[in-house]
Design an enzyme around this catalytic site. Structure first.
Site, short mmCIF file in Angstrom:
data_model
loop_
_atom_site.label_atom_id
_atom_site.label_comp_id
_atom_site.label_asym_id
_atom_site.label_seq_id
_atom_site.Cartn_x
_atom_site.Cartn_y
_atom_site.Cartn_z
N ASP A 1 0.79 -1.24 -0.25
CA ASP A 1 0.23 -0.36 -0.30
C ASP A 1 0.67 0.78 -0.13
OD1 ASP A 1 0.64 -0.59 3.13
OD2 ASP A 1 -0.23 0.96 3.05
N TYR B 1 -5.91 1.54 8.31
CA TYR B 1 -7.41 1.41 7.44
C TYR B 1 -8.18 1.10 7.73
CZ TYR B 1 -3.29 2.59 4.35
OH TYR B 1 -1.88 2.88 3.67
#
Length: 644
Positions: free
Chosen positions: A84, A236
């Site tokens: 990510d 997240y």
């Protein structure tokens, strides 16, 4: 690692910024930013973020194979996908948003990507993600949403090729739902199915089948994925909830299928899921409302609404325009804050993600409204569509160097960019150069704490960026500012493609040596430098109007520092006289007018100017000068050509 968000062709736009030469052997030359170069680097970035077995055509050669046993602990193949950010975890939620944004950029700007020879790379970037999602969606109501865990990973500084940290695989299912994750992945696959519809109908149909199943899973078994995959909650978590993703997936599925049931879902759930109730100041991996609202607005602009749906779509449009007007600083409510240098400011950690997504929405909104022959109707004053593209371009140019530091926040672009990017693979010597194992602790002692630049230039990485005062610390340990993420760069692919193909541009300053050689070309793109410079020169010659500025004087009045700037407007045409030239001026904070130009009558904000009565037109190659005074902390005002 990106943190949570919070709920809450036309005349070319030209901007020229000139600065004083600071070094005797280096001078400044006014050239247009090479958006094509930025586009090329942005797509290289996704190759540098790949997990799994790398393909033979891999261009980022400092990377090697990694994560080849991902999924083994769960008895499935979860190789592939993207890391990510600067770590080695595969977080499905931001990865899905990344792919959705890449696909949206291709859907809107396929022709522009083709004209810049980057379409194939964009398709590869999308498919690298969707191939992984197909593997991760192992049953209609099962989706793997994470591989690895942030806690153990962040305790180590290792290149992905050497990973010894746990690679656990975490899933959502009917008993442990995750509507936000499943719906965002559905949106990504639906958007990608549109991209591949003509190129590979079989693959497109497969993606669409997965998208339908995932949306049904998300809607039927509702819950936040971070309540099921609890290990993600510090990284997240979907702070905005899952309502926005349900609407987001529905509108993408309607685009991909034309199935009226998805449109009806968008209409019927507009109020209950917050689509017509939430007025936003951001668009991000966490919060999709502004994207939903703008896509719903496009349905209205394109005349795809029935009488029964019109009122609801108009309510979506009102909220979409709340966002757009706030970006233009013309909102009846709050405005999107800006730094003194003009950067949109949302939050301290990885603010550039919001700059990128806002630039994207402004760009597509310009095209949506212009193509429909409409303008915004909910701002506090009239808006010309060119202002949307001008606002987007100003943010793009801030990223590329039109900022108080004069540096690019897109790694590899220009002569100055952050050298100590917070990124494990980039900061540790490539396994291709030194195959010796670098342990968890050795990575910290030998590379993380080193004051040297990263040995591998991670082209196209968009770092977190400066603070609200435009201050930036080039330090690997300052992850809030120097860590890049895939959801930062993904929206920029479409924007760069749009601008590179002639959708509005600006000029700024680039460094050249006395021999005319540009400083700072990255190792992977040295061969492109000469072609890029020639292209920039050609494009600049094509602009009808050139606006340049230079610093003239400064003085102190009761403790406030003022700068005087001298500017010049030039008709670059070789045979055409320009009349009815109008310009909009932003960031003018020290004076009430621009000397040498006249304010356009009936302009409530007082920031639109025309040529003076004594020179109402500009003959070919003719120029007119102007001047103004600005508070020093605001720097130069920004002049945009509106019409001529």
């Amino acid at each position: 690692m990106s943190p949570h968000g919070r709920l809450v062709a036309a005349p070319v736009v030209v901007l020229a910024l000139l600065q004083l030469c600071m070094l005797p052997t280096i001078c400044m030359a006014a050239v247009q930013y090479d958006y094509g170069d930025a586009l090329m680097r942005s797509l290289l970035y996704f190759e540098g973020q790949r997990s799994g077995k790398l393909p033979a055509q891999q261009r980022v050669t400092w990377r090697g194979n990694s994560g080849l046993t991902d999924g083994n602990s769960a008895g499935v193949d979860l190789t592939g996908g993207y890391y990510d950010a600067g770590d080695n975890v595969k977080f499905g939620f931001p990865m899905a948003f990344t792919v959705t944004m890449l696909a949206w950029g291709v859907i809107e700007y396929k022709t522009q990507l083709q004209s810049t020879d980057q379409l194939a790379y964009a398709l590869d970037a999308i498919q690298w993600g969707t191939d992984y999602f197909i593997k991760a969606h192992t049953a209609p109501n099962v989706l793997f949403g994470e591989v690895g865990d942030g806690y153990s990973d962040h305790a180590c500084w290792m290149r992905p090729e050497d990973m010894t940290t746990p690679r656990g695989a975490y899933q959502i299912n009917a008993s442990h739902p995750g509507s936000d994750l499943a719906a965002e992945t559905a949106a990504a696959m639906a958007a990608a199915s549109i991209v591949f519809q003509e190129l590979d109908p079989t693959y497109s149909a497969n993606l669409l089948s997965h998208a339908r199943q995932l949306f049904s899973f998300a809607d039927t078994y509702r819950g936040k994925y971070s309540d099921s995959i609890t290990i993600v909650d510090s990284f997240y978590e979907s702070w905005s909830g899952y309502d926005d993703e349900l609407l987001w997936a529905a509108i993408w599925l309607y685009d991909a299928t034309g199935d009226q049931s998805y449109l009806q879902y968008l209409i019927n759930n507009a109020a209950s899921l917050g689509g017509t109730g939430n007025a936003m100041d951001q668009f991000s991996w966490d919060n999709k409302y502004a994207g939903v609202q703008l896509k719903a607005t496009k349905l209205l602009l394109d005349g795809k609404s029935s009488m029964a749906n019109t009122a609801t779509l108009q309510a979506y449009q009102a909220k979409a325009e709340y966002f757009l007007c706030s970006a233009l600083q013309k909102n009846s409510g709050s405005q999107i804050p800006k730094s003194p240098g003009g950067m949109f400011w949302i939050q301290p950690w990885n603010n550039m993600q919001y700059v990128a997504t806002t630039a994207f929405l402004l760009t597509v909104a310009y095209d949506y409204y212009t193509n429909a022959g409409k303008t915004l109707s909910h701002c506090t004053s009239s808006v010309q569509n060119s202002e949307l593209l001008a606002a987007a371009t100003s943010q793009v140019d801030y990223i590329l160097g039109s900022n108080p530091r004069g540096t690019s926040y897109l790694v590899g672009f220009g002569s100055s960019y952050p050298p100590q990017v917070h990124h494990r693979g980039s900061s540790i010597v490539s396994i291709k150069q030194n195959s010796q194992f670098v342990s968890c602790s050795d990575g910290f002692t030998q590379f993380y704490y080193s004051s040297s630049p990263n040995p591998n230039v991670h082209n196209g990485a968009l770092v977190g960026g400066p603070d609200q005062n435009d201050n930036f610390q080039d330090s690997r340990s300052n992850y809030e500012m120097t860590e890049p993420a895939t959801c930062n760069t993904a929206p920029m692919v479409g924007v760069f493609a749009r601008l590179a193909a002639g959708g509005g541009a600006s000029t700024s300053s680039a460094f050249y040596t006395s021999e005319g050689r540009r400083v700072g070309a990255g190792p992977e793109v040295v061969a492109a430098t000469a072609a890029a410079a020639a292209k920039a020169a050609r494009v600049q010659q094509q602009q009808p109007v050139e606006i340049t500025q230079s610093f003239a004087d400064e003085w102190n009045v009761k403790g406030k520092i003022y700068y005087k700037y001298i500017g010049k407007i030039t008709n670059n045409c070789t045979s055409s006289t320009l009349t009815n030239v109008t310009l909009v001026v932003h960031n003018l904070q020290g004076a009430t007018s621009v000397w040498g130009l006249e304010k356009l009558p009936g302009n409530p904000k007082g920031n639109i100017y025309t040529l003076p009565d004594w020179m109402p037109s500009l003959k070919p190659k003719q120029s007119i000068k102007f001047a103004y005074v600005n508070l020093a902390r605001h720097g130069q005002a920004k002049f945009f050509l509106l019409s001529y």
